[in-house]
Write an enzyme that holds these catalytic residues in place. Structure first.
Site, PDB file in Angstrom:
ATOM      1  N   LYS A   5      -2.204  -1.540  -3.771  1.00  0.00           N
ATOM      2  CA  LYS A   5      -3.059  -0.356  -3.715  1.00  0.00           C
ATOM      3  C   LYS A   5      -2.224   0.895  -3.781  1.00  0.00           C
ATOM      4  O   LYS A   5      -1.230   0.963  -3.052  1.00  0.00           O
ATOM      5  CB  LYS A   5      -3.834  -0.398  -2.397  1.00  0.00           C
ATOM      6  CG  LYS A   5      -4.709   0.797  -2.141  1.00  0.00           C
ATOM      7  CD  LYS A   5      -5.309   0.682  -0.784  1.00  0.00           C
ATOM      8  CE  LYS A   5      -6.119   1.933  -0.534  1.00  0.00           C
ATOM      9  NZ  LYS A   5      -6.542   2.037   0.815  1.00  0.00           N
ATOM     10  N   LYS A  12       0.866  -1.186   0.000  1.00  0.00           N
ATOM     11  CA  LYS A  12       0.000   0.000   0.000  1.00  0.00           C
ATOM     12  C   LYS A  12       0.897   1.228   0.000  1.00  0.00           C
ATOM     13  O   LYS A  12       1.694   1.427   0.917  1.00  0.00           O
ATOM     14  CB  LYS A  12      -0.908  -0.001   1.225  1.00  0.00           C
ATOM     15  CG  LYS A  12      -1.754   1.267   1.308  1.00  0.00           C
ATOM     16  CD  LYS A  12      -2.802   1.210   2.381  1.00  0.00           C
ATOM     17  CE  LYS A  12      -3.566   2.518   2.431  1.00  0.00           C
ATOM     18  NZ  LYS A  12      -4.589   2.525   3.462  1.00  0.00           N
TER      19      LYS A  12
END
Ligand code: PBG
Length: 326
Positions: free
Chosen positions: A250, A197
């Site tokens: 992400k 992330k």
């Protein structure tokens, strides 16, 4: 004479279908949804046209519609009133809290729907950070945060969550949460780790939706530097070793190379998160008539499959499912 003519495989729709390497289906889609307190509330998110914060009754209605479209999973996020936020995110492990009630009501209305729930402190934190902020130094405290993440995970599992989604990026959280879940008897509850992330400006509209932007500083000391790819492999190995069931990258769109890299380095399923800013950009340009929003949506979603992801968290889930079912 030309021996190789790749166009022969492109001349007609039938042949294009036969040689197509990747196909998007409704089975690949996870719909992120925002929940707020109250009744009969549908508060649109200005920066995410078509997305709303729903009170639990309308959330249940929305999940039923998604289920009817064949979408197998929803990922829930709470938007809390400021009065419920504190420095320790205490509301996050309140078994009677808004989020827990939302999970359990969705579960009883749609028992076949897979419910994923987000684990991080930011929606509940008066500081707007994913971990505990040291009041003296401003540092985000890693090991102290793990305990809160574990309590939050157990509380969500009790409410009926099927997949715990730690999005906080603290070190060691997957193992810590796995252990805590198992000790409480939730060995069948999965973990989808936000493994790679990145600290990204693409989360802007999401933070508007939850009013969860950091009050000071940024997330650079825990989310990854967007210049890095090898580091994603390191996170991949750690999360796999720590017991994650599914790994995630992400944001998605600028990170297709990271998805492909992760795919090479793990045998676990890989998810892509097509985040709020990616959604907002397409919607905004489509509203202006500058791009064909529907076509861009399908091209984007298919690119996640091509990059190697097995599933996609996307605010386009409902629109894409409608199109795929038509
Ligand atoms: C919070 C969280 C964020 C998103 C998912 N979980 C925001 C952040 O890390 O600041 C972003 C999702 C999106 O932009 O669609 N831990």
């Amino acid at each position: 004479m030309m021996i190789s003519r790749p166009r022969r495989n492109r001349y007609r729709e039938g042949i294009r279908k036969l040689v197509r390497e990747n196909t998007l289906t409704v089975n690949d889609l996870i719909a992120p949804l925002f929940v707020i307190d109250g009744k009969n509330q549908n508060i649109p998110v200005d920066s995410m046209p078509g997305q709303s914060r729903f009170s639990i009754d309308l959330l249940v209605k929305e999940v039923k519609e998604l289920e009817a479209l064949g979408i197998p999973c929803v990922s829930l996020f709470p938007a809390l009133d400021d009065s419920l936020k504190d420095s320790m995110a205490s509301e996050s492990f309140n078994d009677d809290g808004l989020f827990q009630r939302a999970i359990s009501e969705v579960k009883s209305a749609c028992p076949d729907m897979i419910i994923m729930s987000d684990v991080a402190m930011d929606p509940y934190s008066s500081d707007g950070h994913d971990g505990i902020v040291d009041p003296k130094t401003g540092e985000i405290l890693n090991d102290e945060t793990l305990e809160i993440l574990a309590k939050m995970s157990i509380s969500q599992a009790k409410a009926g969550s099927d997949i715990i989604g730690p999005s906080d990026m603290m070190d060691g959280r997957v193992a810590y949460i796995r252990d805590a879940l198992d000790m409480e008897g939730f060995s069948k509850t999965s973990i989808m780790s936000y493994s790679a992330k990145y600290a990204s400006a693409f989360y802007g509209p999401f933070r508007d939706a939850l009013d969860s932007a950091p009050k000071s500083g940024d997330k650079l000391t825990y989310q990854m530097d967007y210049a890095n790819k090898r580091e994603a492999v390191r996170e991949t190995h750690m999360d796999e070793f720590e017991g994650a069931d599914i790994l995630m990258v992400k944001p998605g769109l600028c990170y297709l190379d990271v998805i492909a890299k992760m795919r090479e380095h793990t045998t676990l399923p890989v998810a892509a998160y097509n985040v709020s800013g990616e959604y907002a950009m397409v919607k905004a340009a489509a509203e202006k008539g500058w791009v064909d929003g529907e076509k861009i949506m399908m091209e984007m979603l298919t690119s996640f499959k091509r990059a190697g992801s097995d599933m996609i968290l996307t605010y386009f889930a409902k629109d894409a499912a409608k199109l795929l079912n038509s």
